[in-house]
Design a protein around this motif. Structure first.
Motif, PDB file in Angstrom:
ATOM      1  N   HIS B 180       0.837  -1.204   0.000  1.00  0.00           N
ATOM      2  CA  HIS B 180       0.000   0.000   0.000  1.00  0.00           C
ATOM      3  C   HIS B 180       0.877   1.262   0.000  1.00  0.00           C
ATOM      4  O   HIS B 180       0.655   2.195  -0.780  1.00  0.00           O
ATOM      5  N   ILE B 181       1.887   1.289   0.865  1.00  0.00           N
ATOM      6  CA  ILE B 181       2.790   2.448   0.935  1.00  0.00           C
ATOM      7  C   ILE B 181       3.513   2.638  -0.404  1.00  0.00           C
ATOM      8  O   ILE B 181       3.607   3.753  -0.928  1.00  0.00           O
ATOM      9  N   ALA B 182       4.008   1.528  -0.957  1.00  0.00           N
ATOM     10  CA  ALA B 182       4.718   1.629  -2.240  1.00  0.00           C
ATOM     11  C   ALA B 182       3.799   2.157  -3.334  1.00  0.00           C
ATOM     12  O   ALA B 182       4.212   2.985  -4.158  1.00  0.00           O
ATOM     13  N   SER B 183       2.558   1.701  -3.314  1.00  0.00           N
ATOM     14  CA  SER B 183       1.633   2.141  -4.367  1.00  0.00           C
ATOM     15  C   SER B 183       1.220   3.597  -4.171  1.00  0.00           C
ATOM     16  O   SER B 183       0.761   4.243  -5.111  1.00  0.00           O
ATOM     17  N   ALA B 184       1.402   4.112  -2.956  1.00  0.00           N
ATOM     18  CA  ALA B 184       1.048   5.505  -2.666  1.00  0.00           C
ATOM     19  C   ALA B 184       2.252   6.435  -2.809  1.00  0.00           C
ATOM     20  O   ALA B 184       2.157   7.620  -2.466  1.00  0.00           O
ATOM     21  N   SER B 185       3.386   5.905  -3.297  1.00  0.00           N
ATOM     22  CA  SER B 185       4.634   6.674  -3.349  1.00  0.00           C
ATOM     23  C   SER B 185       5.134   6.797  -4.781  1.00  0.00           C
ATOM     24  O   SER B 185       5.252   5.793  -5.488  1.00  0.00           O
ATOM     25  N   ARG B 186       5.465   8.012  -5.195  1.00  0.00           N
ATOM     26  CA  ARG B 186       5.998   8.243  -6.538  1.00  0.00           C
ATOM     27  C   ARG B 186       7.137   9.259  -6.472  1.00  0.00           C
ATOM     28  O   ARG B 186       7.139  10.120  -5.594  1.00  0.00           O
ATOM     29  N   SER B 187       8.073   9.152  -7.396  1.00  0.00           N
ATOM     30  CA  SER B 187       9.289   9.983  -7.384  1.00  0.00           C
ATOM     31  C   SER B 187       9.674  10.407  -8.791  1.00  0.00           C
ATOM     32  O   SER B 187       9.301   9.756  -9.779  1.00  0.00           O
ATOM     33  N   VAL B 236      11.281  22.821 -10.044  1.00  0.00           N
ATOM     34  CA  VAL B 236      10.724  22.190  -8.838  1.00  0.00           C
ATOM     35  C   VAL B 236       9.200  22.139  -8.922  1.00  0.00           C
ATOM     36  O   VAL B 236       8.578  21.148  -8.515  1.00  0.00           O
ATOM     37  N   ASP B 237       8.592  23.188  -9.474  1.00  0.00           N
ATOM     38  CA  ASP B 237       7.135  23.170  -9.635  1.00  0.00           C
ATOM     39  C   ASP B 237       6.698  22.014 -10.540  1.00  0.00           C
ATOM     40  O   ASP B 237       5.731  21.309 -10.244  1.00  0.00           O
ATOM     41  N   ARG B 238       7.428  21.843 -11.618  1.00  0.00           N
ATOM     42  CA  ARG B 238       7.084  20.771 -12.564  1.00  0.00           C
ATOM     43  C   ARG B 238       7.224  19.402 -11.890  1.00  0.00           C
ATOM     44  O   ARG B 238       6.354  18.530 -12.040  1.00  0.00           O
ATOM     45  N   MET B 239       8.315  19.212 -11.160  1.00  0.00           N
ATOM     46  CA  MET B 239       8.512  17.931 -10.480  1.00  0.00           C
ATOM     47  C   MET B 239       7.372  17.679  -9.491  1.00  0.00           C
ATOM     48  O   MET B 239       6.810  16.577  -9.422  1.00  0.00           O
ATOM     49  N   THR B 240       7.043  18.713  -8.722  1.00  0.00           N
ATOM     50  CA  THR B 240       6.001  18.556  -7.701  1.00  0.00           C
ATOM     51  C   THR B 240       4.669  18.204  -8.355  1.00  0.00           C
ATOM     52  O   THR B 240       3.958  17.284  -7.909  1.00  0.00           O
ATOM     53  N   ASP B 250      -7.442  11.751  -4.795  1.00  0.00           N
ATOM     54  CA  ASP B 250      -7.994  12.404  -3.609  1.00  0.00           C
ATOM     55  C   ASP B 250      -6.917  12.715  -2.560  1.00  0.00           C
ATOM     56  O   ASP B 250      -7.232  12.943  -1.398  1.00  0.00           O
ATOM     57  N   THR B 251      -5.655  12.740  -2.968  1.00  0.00           N
ATOM     58  CA  THR B 251      -4.558  12.931  -2.017  1.00  0.00           C
ATOM     59  C   THR B 251      -4.636  14.307  -1.351  1.00  0.00           C
ATOM     60  O   THR B 251      -4.547  15.329  -2.027  1.00  0.00           O
ATOM     61  N   ALA B 252      -4.773  14.333  -0.020  1.00  0.00           N
ATOM     62  CA  ALA B 252      -4.908  15.589   0.711  1.00  0.00           C
ATOM     63  C   ALA B 252      -3.696  15.888   1.575  1.00  0.00           C
ATOM     64  O   ALA B 252      -3.466  17.019   1.973  1.00  0.00           O
ATOM     65  N   ARG B 253      -2.919  14.861   1.902  1.00  0.00           N
ATOM     66  CA  ARG B 253      -1.714  15.084   2.714  1.00  0.00           C
ATOM     67  C   ARG B 253      -0.630  14.127   2.260  1.00  0.00           C
ATOM     68  O   ARG B 253      -0.892  12.962   1.960  1.00  0.00           O
ATOM     69  N   VAL B 254       0.583  14.647   2.232  1.00  0.00           N
ATOM     70  CA  VAL B 254       1.696  13.858   1.705  1.00  0.00           C
ATOM     71  C   VAL B 254       2.892  13.889   2.648  1.00  0.00           C
ATOM     72  O   VAL B 254       3.064  14.812   3.454  1.00  0.00           O
ATOM     73  N   LEU B 255       3.694  12.867   2.514  1.00  0.00           N
ATOM     74  CA  LEU B 255       5.053  12.871   3.056  1.00  0.00           C
ATOM     75  C   LEU B 255       5.961  13.330   1.917  1.00  0.00           C
ATOM     76  O   LEU B 255       5.829  12.839   0.786  1.00  0.00           O
ATOM     77  N   VAL B 256       6.868  14.256   2.213  1.00  0.00           N
ATOM     78  CA  VAL B 256       7.771  14.813   1.205  1.00  0.00           C
ATOM     79  C   VAL B 256       9.193  14.328   1.482  1.00  0.00           C
ATOM     80  O   VAL B 256       9.704  14.481   2.592  1.00  0.00           O
ATOM     81  N   LEU B 257       9.802  13.742   0.482  1.00  0.00           N
ATOM     82  CA  LEU B 257      11.210  13.363   0.602  1.00  0.00           C
ATOM     83  C   LEU B 257      11.988  14.070  -0.505  1.00  0.00           C
ATOM     84  O   LEU B 257      11.810  13.762  -1.685  1.00  0.00           O
ATOM     85  N   VAL B 258      12.816  15.040  -0.102  1.00  0.00           N
ATOM     86  CA  VAL B 258      13.729  15.696  -1.050  1.00  0.00           C
ATOM     87  C   VAL B 258      15.082  15.031  -0.860  1.00  0.00           C
ATOM     88  O   VAL B 258      15.704  15.143   0.201  1.00  0.00           O
ATOM     89  N   MET B 301      26.498  11.886  -7.927  1.00  0.00           N
ATOM     90  CA  MET B 301      25.779  12.654  -8.948  1.00  0.00           C
ATOM     91  C   MET B 301      25.352  14.009  -8.395  1.00  0.00           C
ATOM     92  O   MET B 301      24.993  14.133  -7.231  1.00  0.00           O
ATOM     93  N   SER B 302      25.374  15.007  -9.246  1.00  0.00           N
ATOM     94  CA  SER B 302      24.820  16.311  -8.894  1.00  0.00           C
ATOM     95  C   SER B 302      23.367  16.331  -9.343  1.00  0.00           C
ATOM     96  O   SER B 302      23.076  16.313 -10.543  1.00  0.00           O
ATOM     97  N   GLY B 303      22.452  16.343  -8.385  1.00  0.00           N
ATOM     98  CA  GLY B 303      21.043  16.292  -8.713  1.00  0.00           C
ATOM     99  C   GLY B 303      20.239  15.975  -7.481  1.00  0.00           C
ATOM    100  O   GLY B 303      20.780  15.816  -6.388  1.00  0.00           O
ATOM    101  N   PHE B 304      18.941  15.904  -7.667  1.00  0.00           N
ATOM    102  CA  PHE B 304      18.075  15.605  -6.530  1.00  0.00           C
ATOM    103  C   PHE B 304      16.802  14.943  -7.016  1.00  0.00           C
ATOM    104  O   PHE B 304      16.447  15.014  -8.196  1.00  0.00           O
ATOM    105  N   SER B 305      16.131  14.293  -6.090  1.00  0.00           N
ATOM    106  CA  SER B 305      14.864  13.655  -6.401  1.00  0.00           C
ATOM    107  C   SER B 305      13.783  14.213  -5.487  1.00  0.00           C
ATOM    108  O   SER B 305      14.061  14.718  -4.399  1.00  0.00           O
ATOM    109  N   LEU B 306      12.557  14.128  -5.961  1.00  0.00           N
ATOM    110  CA  LEU B 306      11.395  14.433  -5.130  1.00  0.00           C
ATOM    111  C   LEU B 306      10.527  13.193  -5.073  1.00  0.00           C
ATOM    112  O   LEU B 306      10.144  12.653  -6.109  1.00  0.00           O
ATOM    113  N   SER B 307      10.244  12.755  -3.858  1.00  0.00           N
ATOM    114  CA  SER B 307       9.314  11.643  -3.644  1.00  0.00           C
ATOM    115  C   SER B 307       8.157  12.138  -2.801  1.00  0.00           C
ATOM    116  O   SER B 307       8.367  12.836  -1.808  1.00  0.00           O
TER     117      SER B 307
END
Lengths: 335, 335
Positions: B180-187, B236-240, B250-258, B301-307
């Motif tokens: 369930h957590i994996a299916s609710a997580s995207r990066s 960053v806006d595009r990634m988000t 219906d996602t109303a609250r998220v965990l943010v991993l930068v 690597m020089s870069g970052f991810s958003l999950s």
């Protein structure tokens, strides 16, 4: 050509907003002037601990504000000293009943701005003492009037003083302890690639293939000489022996800080730690504590530093005491 | 030309020796085959949590072994799957009364080796379930038979499942929760400079000045297209927005991993977090938790991810529960 994602100076303020947003229970952001304070102060703490310096060394210093470490931190622009007004306002906000202790890395700009702030604070009737951190043996020369640079051992000083402050240690004793810790701490750093130049992009200086900058500074200050890379083990052994030789001659136990300069991986840093431990064991020196990670980098430089602190017996409990800050790792033993 | 300080495969073992030396109260190193186990297990825990994968992504996974997270982790060589014998032995060592849960990033080699180990474990009478993490939307294409890659959201899965395991959750329920957590997580991840090629040195691939690799993988897998860099906020806006659009509607609250990819500074990562929060606020999405730092990099690597993880109400307490591992940050609120 590499560049930073946010080259302009506005990055510092935007970044600190993020730090405060991410750790709302630990720290508070103040703007105009810009500084960070801790949300909570140990009931026994009599002295406000304040540090600061140029940005680009994150998590130093703002990431170490919180329980068990700093009461406030003051960021300058990238690689530039904070303004004395920031130091003054942060110190007023952080002062305890015994006053304020400034933890200052030995750079001319930082010394000047913390000194001006201290004069203003004293004029306000707030007692101020200073601990100067000057651990970098690459700059240990009788010819250098400014003395050794302050680098990664600042993290050690902030941690140990934070724990001592929570025991209710008085200002003069805390200043003496900090000076003792600083005098027992020495570092050396090496780079394989310079950091990215913040505004123009690209590497801030060029290293020829197969060479290392042995004795590099955390703002990309070049070493006295660029040297051929003779391999991993000789490099780490040399660093360990040089730093050890700069500690008091009877040093029997040390705190080890292996610090990434930005781009060097944890994979490498923990391998460095293994090699440092092997070298220390051969020399009969015990490891009383350690920290491995990126705590005082030079932006995204590829390289690492080794800091050793000759550990007094009473400092070990200070090192192992818990913290609650954005960046200091979990130190507590299992419950 | 940049290179790693320890290019050879021996680096992985030397690094893990350092990890175990630095954290003797939390973890234990096993050699032949190579894996890490936790020193302590919560009394209520019925299931051993085991993860693993190629090295070069430190602190993932070995840095997350300990109280409140993994019972064991299995490192492959740099960017290579661990051998199934490592997974098998680590799982035997970590198994609880209900068996073992494997947390596997979606790469063919990892899937195969964890599957072979699972078959052997079942033959031994040990129950095994698997949670597959496949969060990377850059590889979300009907044309890709292998499915989405597993990247930084693995950290989120390991943290939440660790907390649930400490509540005595049974194997089947834990597996369902993990899925369930994996299916609710995207990066999504972006790079401005490739990682250093481990053996030959230099950049693993070349980016033209002013371009970004939008949708890069954590082994330096190239994106579908290299794009012009149009600036920090639009990026960053595009990634988000892209990651948010890939979550349940219906996602109303998220965990943010930068997540830093290796060389990107905390100065930048917290600035990214500020921008992500601003974008989420405009979309009316609450932030229920966050993690900002370098947790699953692609070497240097020089870069970052958003999950982003669409947070179920009951997961927030799991996220905020304490851990004692080498690398997971302090999450507890002030005491």
């Amino acid at each position: 050509m590499n560049r930073l994602f946010l080259p302009e100076h506005a990055a510092v303020e935007q970044s600190l907003r993020g730090l405060a947003l991410a750790h709302p229970h630990l720290i508070r952001l103040h703007q105009q002037p810009l500084y960070i304070t801790a949300r909570h102060r140990h009931a026994a703490r009599r002295v406000g601990l304040v540090s600061g310096g140029g940005s680009g060394h994150e998590p130093l210093h703002c990431g170490f504000v919180g329980q068990g470490m700093l009461d406030a931190a003051v960021p300058g622009r990238v690689f530039a000293s904070p303004h004395n007004r920031q130091v003054y306002e942060a110190s007023r906000a952080a002062a305890g009943p015994d006053g304020v202790l400034h933890i200052v890395k030995n750079y001319t700009g930082d010394r000047i701005n913390f000194r001006i702030a201290a004069e203003r604070l004293r004029a306000d009737g707030i007692a101020v003492r200073r601990v100067l951190v000057d651990d970098d043996i690459a700059t240990d020369s009788a010819e250098t009037a400014t003395g050794r640079r302050g680098t990664a051992a600042t993290v050690t000083v902030e941690k140990l003083l934070g724990a001592a402050a929570d025991q209710g240690t008085r200002l003069d004793d805390l200043a003496a302890l900090g000076t003792h810790i600083a005098s027992a701490s020495r570092s050396i750093a090496v780079a394989a690639r310079a950091q990215t130049a913040p505004f123009r992009g690209g590497e801030a200086f060029q290293l020829t293939d197969g060479t290392l900058e042995y004795g590099v500074g955390i703002h990309g200050e070049r070493a006295a000489s660029t040297e051929a890379d003779t391999g991993f083990e000789p490099l780490v052994d040399r660093m360990t022996q040089q730093v050890l030789a700069a500690l008091p001659p009877d040093t029997a136990r040390v705190l080890v800080l292996v610090g990434g300069l930005g781009a060097t991986t944890l994979l490498e840093l923990y391998a460095v730690y293994t090699q440092v431990c092997a070298r220390l064991a051969e020399d009969g020196v015990d490891v009383a504590g350690r920290l491995v990670g990126t705590f005082a980098p030079a932006l995204d430089m590829s390289g690492f530093s080794l800091s050793l602190t000759a550990m007094h017996d009473t400092w070990i409990d200070l090192w192992n005491s818990p913290t609650r800050t954005p960046a200091f790792p979990v130190t507590e033993f299992p419950r």
